[in-house]
Design an enzyme around this catalytic site. Structure first.
Site: not given
Length: 145
Positions: A48, A52, A106
């Site tokens: 994650e 990002n 997203r």
């Protein structure tokens, strides 16, 4: 807290490097003898954080991501993911579930997932200067240590 071991990797913000970051983190964490669940949590949190960087920090360019892994006393794994990208305008807002600047595809759950899988999470960011995410996980060694 004294560090027992440390590794620092720098790599371009290309999608294929997300899997590499997960694998390196898993290999590094293995010496702490985590459970499969703990290992899965750590790999997901790294995934994650790196994603990002790829999606939000460098949306229109390839930039540099730094992954720092530290094994600290007491079975604590510290993971730092840093970029020099666009930064986060409002960190508190970005921490809210379902908030995203990445478009309709997203979910806006990346930070929430990192927080749920790690014991601590801190985010430092400045618009135009990048973001640093630092996470810690206490690994309960299967050896009883």
């Amino acid at each position: 807290m004294n560090k027992e071991n440390e590794v620092v990797l720098k790599f371009p913000s290309r999608s294929q490097n997300e899997g590499f970051a997960r694998a390196v983190t898993a290999a590094f964490a293995a010496r702490l003898d985590p459970t499969l669940e703990e290992l899965g949590d750590v790999k997901t949190a790294v995934s994650e954080a790196v994603t990002n960087c790829i999606v939000h920090a460098y949306p229109d360019t390839i930039g540099l991501i730094t992954l720092r892994l530290r094994a600290l006393e007491g079975g604590i794994l510290e993971i730092t993911v840093k970029d020099s990208g666009r930064g986060i305008d409002d960190v508190d807002r970005a921490r809210q579930p379902m908030f995203t600047t990445g478009g309709a595809d997203r979910s806006g759950m990346g930070i929430t997932i990192m927080e749920s899988f790690m014991n601590t999470l801190s985010i430092r960011s400045a618009p135009g200067r990048g973001t640093t995410v630092k996470m810690r996980k206490k690994v309960l060694s299967r050896k009883g240590g």
